[in-house]
Each structure stands twice: as C-alpha cells, then as structure tokens.
Design a protein around this motif. Structure first.
Motif, PDB file in Angstrom:
ATOM      1  N   PRO A   1      31.492  37.689  31.628  1.00 22.71           N
ATOM      2  CA  PRO A   1      31.493  36.837  32.825  1.00 22.71           C
ATOM      3  C   PRO A   1      31.640  35.339  32.556  1.00 22.71           C
ATOM      4  O   PRO A   1      31.955  34.582  33.465  1.00 22.71           O
ATOM      5  N   PHE A   2      31.449  34.899  31.311  1.00 20.16           N
ATOM      6  CA  PHE A   2      31.579  33.477  31.006  1.00 20.16           C
ATOM      7  C   PHE A   2      32.756  33.210  30.065  1.00 20.16           C
ATOM      8  O   PHE A   2      32.807  32.173  29.421  1.00 20.16           O
ATOM      9  N   LEU A   3      33.686  34.121  30.018  1.00 22.23           N
ATOM     10  CA  LEU A   3      34.826  33.997  29.113  1.00 22.23           C
ATOM     11  C   LEU A   3      35.619  32.724  29.362  1.00 22.23           C
ATOM     12  O   LEU A   3      35.877  31.947  28.443  1.00 22.23           O
ATOM     13  N   MET A   4      35.970  32.470  30.588  1.00 19.57           N
ATOM     14  CA  MET A   4      36.771  31.286  30.909  1.00 19.57           C
ATOM     15  C   MET A   4      35.970  30.002  30.715  1.00 19.57           C
ATOM     16  O   MET A   4      36.503  29.006  30.233  1.00 19.57           O
ATOM     17  N   GLU A   5      34.714  30.035  31.080  1.00 24.93           N
ATOM     18  CA  GLU A   5      33.875  28.846  30.947  1.00 24.93           C
ATOM     19  C   GLU A   5      33.686  28.473  29.479  1.00 24.93           C
ATOM     20  O   GLU A   5      33.766  27.300  29.112  1.00 24.93           O
ATOM     21  N   GLU A   6      33.452  29.482  28.633  1.00 29.48           N
ATOM     22  CA  GLU A   6      33.283  29.214  27.203  1.00 29.48           C
ATOM     23  C   GLU A   6      34.579  28.712  26.587  1.00 29.48           C
ATOM     24  O   GLU A   6      34.567  27.803  25.757  1.00 29.48           O
ATOM     25  N   ALA A   7      35.698  29.303  26.995  1.00 29.52           N
ATOM     26  CA  ALA A   7      36.986  28.853  26.462  1.00 29.52           C
ATOM     27  C   ALA A   7      37.310  27.444  26.952  1.00 29.52           C
ATOM     28  O   ALA A   7      37.876  26.640  26.206  1.00 29.52           O
TER      29      ALA A   7
ATOM     30  N   GLN B   1      35.709  32.677  37.899  1.00 33.64           N
ATOM     31  CA  GLN B   1      36.223  33.801  37.115  1.00 33.64           C
ATOM     32  C   GLN B   1      36.120  35.135  37.842  1.00 33.64           C
ATOM     33  O   GLN B   1      37.037  35.946  37.781  1.00 33.64           O
ATOM     34  N   HIS B   2      34.995  35.389  38.512  1.00 33.39           N
ATOM     35  CA  HIS B   2      34.848  36.690  39.168  1.00 33.39           C
ATOM     36  C   HIS B   2      35.886  36.879  40.278  1.00 33.39           C
ATOM     37  O   HIS B   2      36.308  37.989  40.549  1.00 33.39           O
ATOM     38  N   TRP B   3      36.327  35.801  40.911  1.00 31.16           N
ATOM     39  CA  TRP B   3      37.379  35.924  41.921  1.00 31.16           C
ATOM     40  C   TRP B   3      38.715  36.236  41.278  1.00 31.16           C
ATOM     41  O   TRP B   3      39.537  36.962  41.850  1.00 31.16           O
ATOM     42  N   TRP B   4      38.969  35.674  40.097  1.00 32.44           N
ATOM     43  CA  TRP B   4      40.177  36.038  39.368  1.00 32.44           C
ATOM     44  C   TRP B   4      40.158  37.535  39.063  1.00 32.44           C
ATOM     45  O   TRP B   4      41.171  38.223  39.195  1.00 32.44           O
ATOM     46  N   ALA B   5      38.994  38.030  38.662  1.00 29.56           N
ATOM     47  CA  ALA B   5      38.872  39.462  38.371  1.00 29.56           C
ATOM     48  C   ALA B   5      39.154  40.293  39.622  1.00 29.56           C
ATOM     49  O   ALA B   5      39.860  41.316  39.564  1.00 29.56           O
ATOM     50  N   PHE B   6      38.637  39.865  40.781  1.00 32.86           N
ATOM     51  CA  PHE B   6      38.890  40.594  42.025  1.00 32.86           C
ATOM     52  C   PHE B   6      40.373  40.580  42.403  1.00 32.86           C
ATOM     53  O   PHE B   6      40.910  41.581  42.867  1.00 32.86           O
ATOM     54  N   VAL B   7      41.039  39.456  42.188  1.00 37.98           N
ATOM     55  CA  VAL B   7      42.465  39.371  42.532  1.00 37.98           C
ATOM     56  C   VAL B   7      43.286  40.274  41.614  1.00 37.98           C
ATOM     57  O   VAL B   7      44.194  40.981  42.080  1.00 37.98           O
ATOM     58  N   PHE B   8      42.979  40.282  40.324  1.00 39.09           N
ATOM     59  CA  PHE B   8      43.674  41.197  39.416  1.00 39.09           C
ATOM     60  C   PHE B   8      43.382  42.649  39.788  1.00 39.09           C
ATOM     61  O   PHE B   8      44.269  43.506  39.719  1.00 39.09           O
ATOM     62  N   ALA B   9      42.132  42.941  40.178  1.00 34.13           N
ATOM     63  CA  ALA B   9      41.789  44.301  40.602  1.00 34.13           C
ATOM     64  C   ALA B   9      42.561  44.679  41.861  1.00 34.13           C
ATOM     65  O   ALA B   9      43.056  45.814  41.979  1.00 34.13           O
TER      66      ALA B   9
END
Length: 147
Positions: free
Chosen positions: A46-52, A70-78
């Motif tokens: 869940p913090f992949l983008m923030e850490e990068a 990030q979680h919204w990006w995940a929902f859009v890809f889903a």
C-alpha cells in the motif's frame, strides 16, 4: 435417390450452421493480466508509490500520487481488468471496448509521466501498450475466447 438427397440436405445444413473460427485476442488477454497484476501489487504494497516517491528515483510516482492516491490507482486498474475480463467471458463487446479505452488512457498517462524522466524503457513500454490497446478496440468484434 432419397438417401442421396438426405445426405446432401445434411451436408447443406452443416455448411449453413458453420461459424468461422475467431482468433483469441492475445494482446487483450495480456493487458488484462497485466492490469490484474498491477492491481494486486498496488493493494499488496500500500505504500509502494509513496516510498518510491520519497526515494526520489523517478518523478513518475510523485506525479501519479498528485492525481490520486495509490488505492484509487489500484481500483482503476481493477476496473479496467474487470471490464475486459467480463466482456471476454460473456461476449459483451461494449465492456471489452470500455476496458480497452480505460487501459489505453492509463497507459498513455503513465507513458507521459515516464517521458518526464526520459530516457527510460518505461516510456517505450507504456506507449506501445497504449497504442496497441487502442488498436485492439478495432478488432474486438473479430476475436473471442469462446468459440
């Protein structure tokens, strides 16, 4: 003569009922699987983008996070993956087209943000995926996974 006429009638009916084979949309299946894997990755870490973003290696993640979390990006890809998957499974071409267009928009946006950190391979990869997603829209009616 009756047996021959029946045989000819049977052959005629088989020819009349013949449906041509439609090829499998390999690229569409690939980008559906890709969208599913991106979704899993974004939810699993869940913090992949923030850490990068804080590592400062690419501007990509910071730019993406400025648009939405990030979680919204995940929902859009889903959403893109589900539209394509359900469209393929149930032969709803409009869902497939919608999924391909969502994918094309996502990939084009990511390619644009990768271009800000040019040169890199990500820009080339996501540009190609966006172009081929748009190209796949025009062959939806000619392909299926169910024959």
């Amino acid at each position: 003569m009756d047996a021959q006429e029946r045989d000819l009638e049977e052959i005629y009916n088989q020819i009349k009922q013949y449906e041509p084979f439609k090829p499998i949309p390999i690229f569409e299946v690939y980008i559906s699987a890709f969208s599913i894997l991106i979704t899993i990755t974004l939810f699993w870490f869940p913090f992949l983008m923030e850490e990068a973003k804080s590592a400062g290696t690419l501007k990509l993640y910071g730019n993406l996070l400025e648009i939405m979390p990030q979680h919204w990006w995940a929902f859009v890809f889903a959403l893109a993956a589900l539209l394509k998957a359900f469209g393929l499974m149930f032969r709803f071409n409009n869902l497939r087209i919608a999924g391909l267009l969502v994918s094309a928009a996502l990939y084009a946006l990511i390619a644009f943000f990768f271009a800000m950190d040019y040169p890199n391979i990500g820009m080339i990869q996501f540009t190609c995926m966006a172009v081929f997603s748009l190209a796949a829209v025009f062959v939806v009616k000619h392909t299926t996974i169910r024959n």
